[in-house]
Design a protein around this motif. Structure first.
Motif, PDB file in Angstrom:
ATOM      1  N   GLU A  14      69.523 -19.964  -3.391  1.00 42.76           N
ATOM      2  CA  GLU A  14      69.002 -18.988  -4.347  1.00 42.76           C
ATOM      3  C   GLU A  14      70.099 -18.443  -5.255  1.00 42.76           C
ATOM      4  O   GLU A  14      69.820 -17.908  -6.325  1.00 42.76           O
ATOM      5  CB  GLU A  14      68.319 -17.844  -3.595  1.00 42.76           C
ATOM      6  CG  GLU A  14      67.035 -18.269  -2.882  1.00 42.76           C
ATOM      7  CD  GLU A  14      66.493 -17.174  -1.976  1.00 42.76           C
ATOM      8  OE1 GLU A  14      67.237 -16.196  -1.728  1.00 42.76           O
ATOM      9  OE2 GLU A  14      65.354 -17.315  -1.500  1.00 42.76           O
ATOM     10  N   GLU A  17      74.345 -20.903  -8.619  1.00 45.15           N
ATOM     11  CA  GLU A  17      75.326 -20.811  -9.702  1.00 45.15           C
ATOM     12  C   GLU A  17      76.486 -19.910  -9.314  1.00 45.15           C
ATOM     13  O   GLU A  17      77.646 -20.198  -9.632  1.00 45.15           O
ATOM     14  CB  GLU A  17      74.670 -20.298 -10.982  1.00 45.15           C
ATOM     15  CG  GLU A  17      75.645 -20.273 -12.152  1.00 45.15           C
ATOM     16  CD  GLU A  17      74.990 -19.979 -13.480  1.00 45.15           C
ATOM     17  OE1 GLU A  17      75.719 -19.798 -14.480  1.00 45.15           O
ATOM     18  OE2 GLU A  17      73.734 -19.936 -13.540  1.00 45.15           O
ATOM     19  N   ARG A  29      78.208 -24.785 -16.393  1.00 49.20           N
ATOM     20  CA  ARG A  29      76.776 -25.039 -16.352  1.00 49.20           C
ATOM     21  C   ARG A  29      76.344 -25.827 -17.581  1.00 49.20           C
ATOM     22  O   ARG A  29      76.738 -25.517 -18.707  1.00 49.20           O
ATOM     23  CB  ARG A  29      75.993 -23.732 -16.269  1.00 49.20           C
ATOM     24  CG  ARG A  29      74.482 -23.964 -16.261  1.00 49.20           C
ATOM     25  CD  ARG A  29      73.691 -22.750 -15.860  1.00 49.20           C
ATOM     26  NE  ARG A  29      72.271 -23.091 -15.725  1.00 49.20           N
ATOM     27  CZ  ARG A  29      71.401 -22.384 -15.042  1.00 49.20           C
ATOM     28  NH1 ARG A  29      71.792 -21.281 -14.409  1.00 49.20           N
ATOM     29  NH2 ARG A  29      70.139 -22.760 -14.955  1.00 49.20           N
ATOM     30  N   SER A  32      70.273 -27.449 -16.177  1.00 46.99           N
ATOM     31  CA  SER A  32      69.896 -27.111 -14.801  1.00 46.99           C
ATOM     32  C   SER A  32      70.949 -27.517 -13.777  1.00 46.99           C
ATOM     33  O   SER A  32      70.672 -27.483 -12.571  1.00 46.99           O
ATOM     34  CB  SER A  32      68.566 -27.801 -14.443  1.00 46.99           C
ATOM     35  OG  SER A  32      67.530 -27.377 -15.298  1.00 46.99           O
ATOM     36  N   ARG A  50      72.558 -29.112  -8.465  1.00 44.89           N
ATOM     37  CA  ARG A  50      71.290 -28.653  -9.035  1.00 44.89           C
ATOM     38  C   ARG A  50      71.193 -27.131  -8.917  1.00 44.89           C
ATOM     39  O   ARG A  50      71.389 -26.571  -7.837  1.00 44.89           O
ATOM     40  CB  ARG A  50      70.116 -29.311  -8.317  1.00 44.89           C
ATOM     41  CG  ARG A  50      68.758 -28.999  -8.926  1.00 44.89           C
ATOM     42  CD  ARG A  50      67.653 -29.679  -8.151  1.00 44.89           C
ATOM     43  NE  ARG A  50      67.674 -31.129  -8.336  1.00 44.89           N
ATOM     44  CZ  ARG A  50      67.095 -31.752  -9.353  1.00 44.89           C
ATOM     45  NH1 ARG A  50      66.440 -31.053 -10.280  1.00 44.89           N
ATOM     46  NH2 ARG A  50      67.162 -33.055  -9.453  1.00 44.89           N
ATOM     47  N   THR A  52      68.448 -25.308 -10.285  1.00 38.71           N
ATOM     48  CA  THR A  52      67.054 -24.871 -10.335  1.00 38.71           C
ATOM     49  C   THR A  52      66.230 -25.728  -9.386  1.00 38.71           C
ATOM     50  O   THR A  52      66.692 -26.762  -8.889  1.00 38.71           O
ATOM     51  CB  THR A  52      66.487 -25.000 -11.761  1.00 38.71           C
ATOM     52  OG1 THR A  52      66.541 -26.386 -12.165  1.00 38.71           O
ATOM     53  CG2 THR A  52      67.285 -24.159 -12.745  1.00 38.71           C
ATOM     54  N   GLY A  53      64.995 -25.289  -9.139  1.00 39.13           N
ATOM     55  CA  GLY A  53      64.116 -26.016  -8.247  1.00 39.13           C
ATOM     56  C   GLY A  53      63.825 -25.233  -6.993  1.00 39.13           C
ATOM     57  O   GLY A  53      64.254 -24.077  -6.836  1.00 39.13           O
ATOM     58  N   THR A  55      63.941 -24.055  -2.959  1.00 35.33           N
ATOM     59  CA  THR A  55      65.102 -23.787  -2.097  1.00 35.33           C
ATOM     60  C   THR A  55      65.239 -24.793  -0.966  1.00 35.33           C
ATOM     61  O   THR A  55      66.218 -24.760  -0.223  1.00 35.33           O
ATOM     62  CB  THR A  55      65.022 -22.365  -1.509  1.00 35.33           C
ATOM     63  OG1 THR A  55      63.768 -22.219  -0.815  1.00 35.33           O
ATOM     64  CG2 THR A  55      65.116 -21.320  -2.600  1.00 35.33           C
ATOM     65  N   ARG A  61      67.349 -26.817  -5.266  1.00 33.79           N
ATOM     66  CA  ARG A  61      68.562 -26.265  -5.861  1.00 33.79           C
ATOM     67  C   ARG A  61      69.662 -26.189  -4.792  1.00 33.79           C
ATOM     68  O   ARG A  61      69.374 -26.060  -3.598  1.00 33.79           O
ATOM     69  CB  ARG A  61      68.285 -24.883  -6.443  1.00 33.79           C
ATOM     70  CG  ARG A  61      68.051 -23.812  -5.407  1.00 33.79           C
ATOM     71  CD  ARG A  61      67.782 -22.461  -6.024  1.00 33.79           C
ATOM     72  NE  ARG A  61      66.395 -22.343  -6.459  1.00 33.79           N
ATOM     73  CZ  ARG A  61      65.850 -21.197  -6.880  1.00 33.79           C
ATOM     74  NH1 ARG A  61      66.589 -20.104  -6.945  1.00 33.79           N
ATOM     75  NH2 ARG A  61      64.589 -21.147  -7.228  1.00 33.79           N
TER      76      ARG A  61
END
Length: 343
Positions: A14, A17, A29, A32, A50, A52-53, A55, A61
């Motif tokens: 979560e 990044e 970055r 995505s 990755r 995004t997406g 968990t 992600r």
């Protein structure tokens, strides 16, 4: 244990990044994904994480792949590679530190057996530090002075080793190189680890190797105590950054936490009234400062953030000199500590 592990992995995903910015700062970055050269944090575009997406599951992600070597994994693998932590429990503790989560309360331990003779990584770190010599007049002194730092020879937490073994990632042969050695101690002043910065043969910069710095020992909660604290303390990440503050304001007590992840986990000493957190000018530094500030505020310690003009305080020192850095700090230091600026 499984549910706790799963929860940490999900939380890392979560915050994918944030993890990448802290542990793979050479990347950036792009859409995505977080793009970087490899797990050693070299610049490039081979490894992508990755951002995004979901968990978990396909396309989750936090999953990464290095196209050049065919490796893949999750964010715990990245943290393990970048910190050198091998024990899984310590790896989870490091992840919780980054996330700003409390460590689990462990059951009362049974009566320990007769202790073994000293050994392991802290003992090896102690032997390395004992085999080192004071900085003054050595290549370590030359290196520090090349960065505008003249006080290294007066700081007992720093030493020099002329032949400190160095081994590149993936290689089996070690090579002795000169190194700046810093001792990592706990609240009782007991050595728990060391930090090594390998130097060029003439001391004019770091060694031309991929891995120029490496720490060993028990780092979590501990720090390189460059100068003794009183009711005020300044904590930041890098050794050169914190030595720059010593150069500008010698009366400020300063510690180096060595990494952003460990910055948020430093155990604060009893009796501390004011804490200054010296950050670099990047989002990851601010995030670590927020975690440490929250901990300090919870126990009634006044907290302030010190921010450089340029990338970090050593950049400021080398670009503008100690007097200009002192004037810049004067606008950020609280009234209770203004007298230190002229001390």
């Amino acid at each position: 244990m499984y549910s706790q592990t799963e929860d940490v992995i999900r939380a890392l995903a979560e915050n994918a990044e944030s993890v990448c910015r802290a542990y793979l700062p050479a990347g950036r970055r792009e859409g995505s994904y977080w793009i970087v050269g490899d797990l050693q944090n070299n610049p490039g575009r081979s490894l992508f994480v990755r951002l995004t997406g979901p968990t978990s599951g396909p396309g989750a992600r936090g999953k990464w792949q290095d196209a050049a070597v065919g490796l893949h994994g999750d964010l715990l693998d990245i943290i393990r590679e970048r910190t050198g932590i091998s024990r899984f429990s310590d790896l989870l503790a490091e992840a919780r530190v980054h996330l700003g989560r409390p460590q689990p309360v462990l059951p009362v331990a049974p009566v320990p057996r007769k202790s073994k003779a000293p050994g392991g990584i802290p003992a090896a770190a102690a032997r390395l530090f004992a085999a080192s010599v004071p900085v003054a007049g050595t290549l370590a002194d030359t290196y520090l002075r090349s960065r505008g730092l003249t006080q290294g020879g007066t700081i007992s937490a720093l030493r020099f080793h002329p032949k400190c073994w160095h081994r590149e990632e993936g290689q089996t042969r070690s090579i002795p190189r000169p190194a700046l050695i810093a001792t990592v101690t706990d609240g009782a002043g007991i050595l728990q680890g060391v930090h090594r910065t390998w130097l060029a043969p003439d001391g004019q910069g770091k060694a031309r190797v991929q891995t120029q710095r490496r720490a060993m020992g028990h780092l979590l909660g501990n720090a390189v105590r460059l100068t003794p604290h009183d009711d005020t303390l300044v904590i930041g990440e890098g050794i050169e950054t914190m030595l720059s503050l010593v150069e500008a304001v010698p009366c400020l007590p300063v510690w180096a936490a060595l990494s952003l992840g460990h910055l948020g986990a430093v155990l604060l000493p009893e009796g501390l009234q004011r804490l200054y957190i010296a950050i670099d000018r990047d989002p990851a530094g601010r995030g670590a400062a927020e975690r440490l500030s929250a901990r300090a505020t919870e126990v009634g310690i006044g907290c302030h953030v010190l921010e450089p003009r340029l990338g970090d305080f050593n950049d400021d020192l080398r670009a503008n000199g100690a007097d200009a850095l002192r004037q810049h700090l004067a606008g950020q230091i609280g009234p209770e500590d203004q007298q230190r600026l002229s001390g």
